[in-house]
Design a protein around this motif. Structure first.
Motif, PDB file in Angstrom:
ATOM      1  N   ASP A 158       0.827  -1.204   0.000  1.00 58.72           N
ATOM      2  CA  ASP A 158       0.000   0.000   0.000  1.00 58.72           C
ATOM      3  C   ASP A 158       0.868   1.263   0.000  1.00 58.72           C
ATOM      4  OD1 ASP A 158      -2.214  -1.608   0.107  1.00 58.72           O
ATOM      5  OD2 ASP A 158      -2.803  -1.047   2.138  1.00 58.72           O
TER       6      ASP A 158
ATOM      7  N   HIS B 242      -5.244   2.909  -4.619  1.00 56.35           N
ATOM      8  CA  HIS B 242      -5.430   3.012  -3.173  1.00 56.35           C
ATOM      9  C   HIS B 242      -6.248   4.284  -2.931  1.00 56.35           C
ATOM     10  CE1 HIS B 242      -4.410   1.607   0.789  1.00 56.35           C
ATOM     11  NE2 HIS B 242      -3.771   2.717   1.141  1.00 56.35           N
TER      12      HIS B 242
ATOM     13  N   ASP C  63      -8.736  -0.644  -3.706  1.00 53.18           N
ATOM     14  CA  ASP C  63      -8.774  -0.761  -2.257  1.00 53.18           C
ATOM     15  C   ASP C  63      -8.780   0.646  -1.685  1.00 53.18           C
ATOM     16  OD1 ASP C  63      -5.967   0.086  -1.896  1.00 53.18           O
ATOM     17  OD2 ASP C  63      -5.414  -1.916  -2.587  1.00 53.18           O
TER      18      ASP C  63
ATOM     19  N   HIS D  20      -8.748   1.051   4.884  1.00 59.37           N
ATOM     20  CA  HIS D  20      -9.870   0.118   4.693  1.00 59.37           C
ATOM     21  C   HIS D  20     -11.230   0.777   4.898  1.00 59.37           C
ATOM     22  CE1 HIS D  20      -6.789  -2.995   4.669  1.00 59.37           C
ATOM     23  NE2 HIS D  20      -6.378  -2.574   5.854  1.00 59.37           N
TER      24      HIS D  20
ATOM     25  N   ARG E  50     -14.825  -0.635   4.068  1.00 55.90           N
ATOM     26  CA  ARG E  50     -15.605  -1.516   4.936  1.00 55.90           C
ATOM     27  C   ARG E  50     -16.773  -0.778   5.593  1.00 55.90           C
ATOM     28  NH1 ARG E  50     -10.426  -4.328   8.019  1.00 55.90           N
ATOM     29  NH2 ARG E  50      -9.700  -5.599   6.246  1.00 55.90           N
TER      30      ARG E  50
ATOM     31  N   ARG F  98     -10.646  -5.157  -2.874  1.00 56.56           N
ATOM     32  CA  ARG F  98      -9.916  -5.868  -1.817  1.00 56.56           C
ATOM     33  C   ARG F  98     -10.892  -6.531  -0.827  1.00 56.56           C
ATOM     34  NH1 ARG F  98      -5.545  -2.561   1.414  1.00 56.56           N
ATOM     35  NH2 ARG F  98      -4.157  -3.556  -0.094  1.00 56.56           N
ATOM     36  N   GLY F  99     -10.656  -7.827  -0.620  1.00 56.47           N
ATOM     37  CA  GLY F  99     -11.395  -8.546   0.402  1.00 56.47           C
ATOM     38  C   GLY F  99     -12.789  -8.987   0.027  1.00 56.47           C
TER      39      GLY F  99
ATOM     40  N   TYR G  31      -8.600 -11.172   2.075  1.00 56.67           N
ATOM     41  CA  TYR G  31      -7.567 -10.227   2.478  1.00 56.67           C
ATOM     42  C   TYR G  31      -7.142 -10.548   3.896  1.00 56.67           C
ATOM     43  CZ  TYR G  31      -5.162  -6.011   3.932  1.00 56.67           C
ATOM     44  OH  TYR G  31      -4.222  -5.148   4.417  1.00 56.67           O
TER      45      TYR G  31
ATOM     46  N   GLY H 215      -4.676  -9.019   6.908  1.00 52.12           N
ATOM     47  CA  GLY H 215      -3.872  -7.893   7.362  1.00 52.12           C
ATOM     48  C   GLY H 215      -2.977  -8.246   8.534  1.00 52.12           C
TER      49      GLY H 215
END
Length: 241
Positions: free
Chosen positions: A11, A62, A112, A116, A119, A139-140, A146, A148
């Motif tokens: 990242d 990102h 992503d 995060h 989420r 992502r995820g 994913y 972390g």
């Protein structure tokens, strides 16, 4: 038996020259296969130039909306590029995708978010809508996983050095499940007092570079039972949808 595919994604590509250099080191001499570009940060143009010249490095966006840090038992915004409302968030995501295209000359291979925040709503819905329009994964999002667990701080920003050792990374690799998994990482060359050095995550980045380039980790992935890949590789294999 379904193979185990592993994306090692760095990242914050584009945040600072030192972070760019650490990501490049971990890609060229280590196990990083992919990075996520922060298009609104000071070293984004240099990061994009490297990515254009090295297409083997997977590159996603990102999405950088804001950053929060712990303070007095709460989380406060260190900076904020956009208000929290759904329309502003969606417009900013579109703008960052367009900036990515202008810098890199192609679309990102995945989306992503910084810290995060996809989420949470309203960011999550806007990110998923943008990803659908691009035809790329988030992502995820299933069927992708994913993890972390390779990280050098606790959830409240306290040092956690055992989280970024070679032993920890080897443990995570050994425990991989079948399918495609992304490990997040944050390599970089950063001084402790660098004001742009990844904000609250600074000197840990130097340790991550060493771990990601560790000979034991490289040898473990060379064993053949785990397939290092990018998001684009996984998409071509039909594993992202």
């Amino acid at each position: 038996m379904v193979a185990r595919w592993l994306i090692v994604n760095a990242d914050d590509f584009g945040l600072t020259p030192g972070i760019n250099a650490g990501i490049v080191e971990a890609f060229e001499r280590g196990v990083v296969t992919s990075a996520s570009l922060m298009v609104r940060q000071p070293a984004a143009e240099a990061a994009a130039a490297y990515a254009r010249a090295h297409p083997a490095l997977g590159l996603g966006l990102h999405i950088d909306l804001w950053e929060s840090i712990p303070k007095d038992g709460d989380w406060v915004r260190l900076y904020q590029h956009v208000p929290d409302d759904a329309a502003s968030v969606a417009a900013e995501i579109v703008a960052q995708i367009e900036r990515f295209r202008a810098l890199v000359g192609r679309d990102p291979d995945h989306l992503d978010t910084h810290q995060h925040v996809h989420r949470l709503e309203p960011v999550g819905s806007a990110v998923r809508a943008a990803a659908r329009a691009l035809g790329v994964p988030v992502r995820g999002e299933p069927p992708l996983r994913y993890l972390g667990g390779f990280y050098g701080q606790t959830g409240v920003g306290a040092p956690y050095p055992e989280g970024i050792t070679p032993e920890r990374l080897l443990e995570l690799i050994d425990a991989l499940e079948p399918g495609v998994t992304e490990f997040g990482c944050h390599p970089g060359f950063v001084d402790a007092d660098d004001p742009l050095g990844g904000t609250m995550y600074r000197v840990e980045r130097n340790v991550e570079v060493r771990t990601l380039c560790d000979a034991r980790v490289r040898a473990r992935l060379a064993r053949g039972d785990v397939v290092p890949c990018t998001y684009a590789d996984a998409a071509r294999a039909g594993l992202t949808a």
